[in-house]
Design a protein around this motif. Structure first.
Motif, PDB file in Angstrom:
ATOM      1  N   VAL A 197       0.886  -1.182  -0.075  1.00 47.11           N
ATOM      2  CA  VAL A 197       0.050  -0.077  -0.025  1.00 47.11           C
ATOM      3  C   VAL A 197       0.887   1.088  -0.161  1.00 47.11           C
ATOM      4  N   LEU A 198       1.876   1.150   1.031  1.00 46.23           N
ATOM      5  CA  LEU A 198       2.883   2.467   0.705  1.00 46.23           C
ATOM      6  C   LEU A 198       3.418   2.787  -0.543  1.00 46.23           C
ATOM      7  N   ASP A 199       3.834   1.708  -0.919  1.00 44.40           N
ATOM      8  CA  ASP A 199       4.550   1.764  -2.258  1.00 44.40           C
ATOM      9  C   ASP A 199       3.640   2.259  -3.367  1.00 44.40           C
ATOM     10  N   SER A 200       2.330   2.213  -3.203  1.00 43.80           N
ATOM     11  CA  SER A 200       1.518   2.497  -4.201  1.00 43.80           C
ATOM     12  C   SER A 200       1.024   4.086  -4.120  1.00 43.80           C
ATOM     13  N   LEU A 201       1.616   4.821  -3.000  1.00 40.78           N
ATOM     14  CA  LEU A 201       1.198   6.185  -2.771  1.00 40.78           C
ATOM     15  C   LEU A 201       2.284   7.044  -3.536  1.00 40.78           C
ATOM     16  N   PRO A 202       1.855   8.139  -4.053  1.00 41.46           N
ATOM     17  CA  PRO A 202       2.471   8.950  -4.975  1.00 41.46           C
ATOM     18  C   PRO A 202       3.837   9.686  -4.086  1.00 41.46           C
ATOM     19  N   GLY A 203       5.017   9.333  -4.905  1.00 47.91           N
ATOM     20  CA  GLY A 203       6.166   9.966  -4.142  1.00 47.91           C
ATOM     21  C   GLY A 203       7.126   8.613  -3.546  1.00 47.91           C
ATOM     22  N   VAL A 204       6.492   7.591  -3.231  1.00 53.40           N
ATOM     23  CA  VAL A 204       7.059   6.538  -2.415  1.00 53.40           C
ATOM     24  C   VAL A 204       7.843   5.613  -3.689  1.00 53.40           C
ATOM     25  N   GLY A 230       2.579  -4.123  22.701  1.00 56.01           N
ATOM     26  CA  GLY A 230       3.536  -5.482  22.283  1.00 56.01           C
ATOM     27  C   GLY A 230       4.835  -5.009  21.597  1.00 56.01           C
ATOM     28  N   GLU A 231       4.045  -4.594  19.972  1.00 51.56           N
ATOM     29  CA  GLU A 231       4.848  -4.157  19.026  1.00 51.56           C
ATOM     30  C   GLU A 231       4.130  -2.960  18.353  1.00 51.56           C
ATOM     31  N   ARG A 232       4.541  -2.274  17.871  1.00 54.06           N
ATOM     32  CA  ARG A 232       3.952  -1.106  17.029  1.00 54.06           C
ATOM     33  C   ARG A 232       4.352  -1.428  15.472  1.00 54.06           C
ATOM     34  N   VAL A 233       3.648  -1.012  14.544  1.00 53.24           N
ATOM     35  CA  VAL A 233       3.800  -1.080  13.297  1.00 53.24           C
ATOM     36  C   VAL A 233       4.679   0.316  12.979  1.00 53.24           C
ATOM     37  N   VAL A 234       5.864   0.065  12.491  1.00 56.65           N
ATOM     38  CA  VAL A 234       6.855   1.415  12.063  1.00 56.65           C
ATOM     39  C   VAL A 234       7.147   1.021  10.277  1.00 56.65           C
ATOM     40  N   ALA A 235       7.045   2.200   9.729  1.00 56.55           N
ATOM     41  CA  ALA A 235       7.480   1.996   8.184  1.00 56.55           C
ATOM     42  C   ALA A 235       8.642   3.063   7.962  1.00 56.55           C
ATOM     43  N   VAL A 236       9.548   2.625   7.231  1.00 52.92           N
ATOM     44  CA  VAL A 236      10.502   3.374   6.619  1.00 52.92           C
ATOM     45  C   VAL A 236      10.050   3.499   5.105  1.00 52.92           C
ATOM     46  N   VAL A 237      10.130   4.772   4.424  1.00 51.55           N
ATOM     47  CA  VAL A 237       9.800   4.969   3.247  1.00 51.55           C
ATOM     48  C   VAL A 237      10.807   5.607   2.508  1.00 51.55           C
ATOM     49  N   VAL A 238      11.357   5.333   1.293  1.00 52.32           N
ATOM     50  CA  VAL A 238      12.181   6.024   0.548  1.00 52.32           C
ATOM     51  C   VAL A 238      11.477   7.022  -0.443  1.00 52.32           C
ATOM     52  N   ALA A 239      11.970   8.199  -0.473  1.00 53.16           N
ATOM     53  CA  ALA A 239      11.112   9.260  -1.399  1.00 53.16           C
ATOM     54  C   ALA A 239      11.524   9.164  -2.739  1.00 53.16           C
ATOM     55  N   ASN A 240      10.796   9.707  -3.799  1.00 54.79           N
ATOM     56  CA  ASN A 240      11.229  10.120  -4.893  1.00 54.79           C
ATOM     57  C   ASN A 240      12.035  11.297  -4.874  1.00 54.79           C
ATOM     58  N   LEU A 269       8.053  13.967   0.801  1.00 59.60           N
ATOM     59  CA  LEU A 269       7.095  13.287   1.707  1.00 59.60           C
ATOM     60  C   LEU A 269       6.481  13.789   2.965  1.00 59.60           C
ATOM     61  N   GLU A 270       5.364  13.908   3.300  1.00 62.19           N
ATOM     62  CA  GLU A 270       4.965  14.249   4.679  1.00 62.19           C
ATOM     63  C   GLU A 270       4.320  12.903   5.393  1.00 62.19           C
ATOM     64  N   PRO A 271       5.184  12.633   6.454  1.00 61.63           N
ATOM     65  CA  PRO A 271       4.575  11.123   6.969  1.00 61.63           C
ATOM     66  C   PRO A 271       3.119  11.324   7.553  1.00 61.63           C
ATOM     67  N   ILE A 296       5.800   7.050  10.618  1.00 58.64           N
ATOM     68  CA  ILE A 296       6.675   6.705   9.178  1.00 58.64           C
ATOM     69  C   ILE A 296       7.956   7.626   9.112  1.00 58.64           C
ATOM     70  N   VAL A 297       8.813   7.046   8.905  1.00 58.51           N
ATOM     71  CA  VAL A 297      10.331   7.385   8.922  1.00 58.51           C
ATOM     72  C   VAL A 297      10.639   7.543   7.441  1.00 58.51           C
ATOM     73  N   VAL A 298      11.048   8.894   7.154  1.00 56.32           N
ATOM     74  CA  VAL A 298      11.410   8.803   5.780  1.00 56.32           C
ATOM     75  C   VAL A 298      13.094   8.678   5.676  1.00 56.32           C
ATOM     76  N   MET A 299      13.625   7.919   4.913  1.00 58.68           N
ATOM     77  CA  MET A 299      14.889   7.816   4.756  1.00 58.68           C
ATOM     78  C   MET A 299      15.533   7.821   3.469  1.00 58.68           C
ATOM     79  N   LYS A 300      16.782   8.048   3.174  1.00 61.42           N
ATOM     80  CA  LYS A 300      17.263   8.270   1.662  1.00 61.42           C
ATOM     81  C   LYS A 300      17.432   6.645   1.023  1.00 61.42           C
ATOM     82  N   SER A 301      17.687   5.725   1.779  1.00 59.41           N
ATOM     83  CA  SER A 301      17.712   4.324   1.260  1.00 59.41           C
ATOM     84  C   SER A 301      17.409   3.382   2.326  1.00 59.41           C
TER      85      SER A 301
END
Ligand code: AMP
Length: 470
Positions: free
Chosen positions: A384-391, A405-415, A420-422, A442-447
């Motif tokens: 789903v994240l990969d299909s969003l514009p700019g990801v 217990g655990e929480r879902v955290v995503a790292v995205v690489v932006a065009n 990108l605004e998390p 959601i954390v934005v990283m370079k790679s």
């Protein structure tokens, strides 16, 4: 590109080297490790070791001595072969260099003698491959000659390799993908290959017009797509592009087809089993799936009690077949956790079959995120994240959480052209995911951190995210 070899020359050179290795005292079942740069000589050495019945350990040339030491201590080789220029590696083995010249080289043993080759059987060990991304004590998967032959013949048939094929070989030769998939398809079918020592776009573009098959990891294809010289015309002769070792995003599949007109064939396998499933050569290829099981291979998805689950439900992926290894080297204590009592290998992957028998992998079971008692399969969120514009791409992990217990955290690489605004991404994801699947952060990283086979290193990513928080 270096000098080429015909099959006649390959046969002659590998037989001569095999005879010399046998004369130096290596017998069936003895281990021979090699840490050498990729070249045609590596293929000769590989075949020579198969011929003399030794169990070969191909080692990643970028491993530091300490890593190599740990593997050698486990495998106890009688002979270690390294590229020239490396520091001497002390141990109770004979050390030779790959260099054709000078003292202590493979050429030296050629002059020492030549013995008859032993009769090697399908049950004899052929290769010991240490699984990638292991922590703790190394685990060596011991593959037999029968395992390798079954895998190669199945792939040659499934992908219809013929002597007129020319494979562009851009993968490392120390991993199952480059050695037992790419090189063995060629050698088993009498096809040819162009062996490139590294992934170099200029060299690839120069070689492509004469190639009919390309095999790569998803990163290879995304890197090719960044070069505008990579067009339909540039790969006009290529009949088959294969991808594996890591998931390919739907966006990459679509972009590749839009650029070249070709559909990448995605397949699934692992070190312990060689290849397991493949999208069809003829018939619909489904991006996001790895296709049905290959002929002769059985795959099932099961619950915690090893009972098969229905199509559409996620289960542990278990496999059986003549390609599947029989166990880890000198680790009998791992047998029960690795195999069911009726002989199915537990791959550690999670997947679901669709109604047509195509398998979709949803992550490694150790990467499953359990949040508030609910299972989140990373790829469900990543797609789903990969299909969003700019990801460009994303990776989902679970981080410790006092409430859930655990929480879902995503790292995205932006065009690079898009900021990108998390919060905007979270909002967009919310409409397509159940509430518990939506990343809390959601954390934005370079790679993304990846290993040499293009796999996202989720353990490293989790550690990095935990460190950022503290
Ligand atoms: P390795 O032993 O290094 O070949 O890694 C094997 C693992 O890579 C498998 O267990 C899967 O988790 C992953 N893998 C291989 N091919 C694919 C694919 N096409 N899509 C997703 N994951 C894959």
């Amino acid at each position: 590109m270096g000098a080429g070899l015909t099959y006649g020359q390959l046969d002659e050179a590998s037989t001569r080297l095999a005879r010399a290795i046998v004369a130096s005292g290596i017998g069936i079942g003895d281990r021979v490790a090699y840490q050498v740069d990729k070249s045609v000589a590596t293929v000769v050495l590989h075949l020579a070791l198969l011929r003399c019945g030794a169990i070969q350990l191909p080692l990643n040339p970028s491993y530091a001595d300490a890593e190599v030491d740990a593997l050698l201590a486990d495998a106890e080789p009688s002979l270690v072969i390294r590229s020239p220029g490396r520091s001497p590696l002390g141990g109770p083995w004979r050390l030779l260099t790959m260099d054709a010249m000078g003292h202590g080289s493979l050429r030296d043993i050629m002059s020492e003698g030549s013995d008859e080759l032993p009769a090697v059987t399908a049950d004899d060990g052929a290769a010991l491959l240490y699984t990638s991304g292991t922590t703790g004590r190394p685990k060596g998967a011991l593959l037999s000659h029968g395992n390798l032959a079954a895998n190669a013949q199945t792939l040659v048939d499934a992908w219809r390799f013929t002597p007129s094929d020319v494979l562009l070989h851009i993968l490392p030769l120390f991993h199952t993908h480059g050695l037992f998939v790419a090189a063995h398809c060629v050698l088993t079918s009498g096809a040819s290959m162009v062996l490139l020592p590294t992934f170099d776009i200029d060299e690839i573009l120069a070689a492509l017009p004469s190639c009919s098959v390309v095999m790569g990891v998803p990163t290879h294809y995304t890197r090719l797509l960044t070069d505008e010289r990579f067009t339909a015309a540039a790969c006009a002769r290529v009949r088959l592009f294969v991808s594996g070792s890591a998931p390919m995003t739907q966006a990459t599949h679509a972009e590749f087809t839009a650029r070249t007109g070709a559909e990448i064939l995605e397949r699934y396998g692992m070190t312990e089993t060689s290849m397991l499933a493949s999208n069809p050569l003829a018939g619909p290829r489904r991006p996001g799936t790895v296709g049905p099981p290959l002929p002769g291979v059985s795959i099932r998805t099961v619950d915690e009690a090893d009972r098969p689950v229905m199509a559409g439900q996620v289960g542990d992926v278990q496999v059986r077949g003549p390609n599947v290894f029989s166990g880890y080297w000198r680790r009998p204590e791992l047998a029960d956790e690795s195999f069911t009592t009726d002989g199915w290998f537990r791959t550690g992957d999670l997947g679901r079959f669709d109604d047509d028998g195509y398998l979709e992998l949803v992550g490694r079971s150790k990467d499953l995120v359990i949040t508030g008692g609910l299972n989140v399969y990373p790829t469900d969120v990543e797609s789903v994240l990969d299909s969003l514009p700019g990801v460009v791409e994303s990776a989902v992990v679970g981080l410790p959480d006092p409430d859930f217990g655990e929480r879902v955290v995503a790292v995205v690489v932006a065009n690079p052209e898009i900021r990108l605004e998390p919060e905007v991404l979270r909002e967009a994801a919310r409409s397509r995911l159940a509430g518990y699947q939506v990343p809390k952060e959601i954390v934005v990283m370079k790679s993304l951190p990846r290993n040499v086979m293009g796999k996202v290193e989720k353990a490293a990513l989790r550690n990095e995210l935990v460190e950022r928080e503290s």
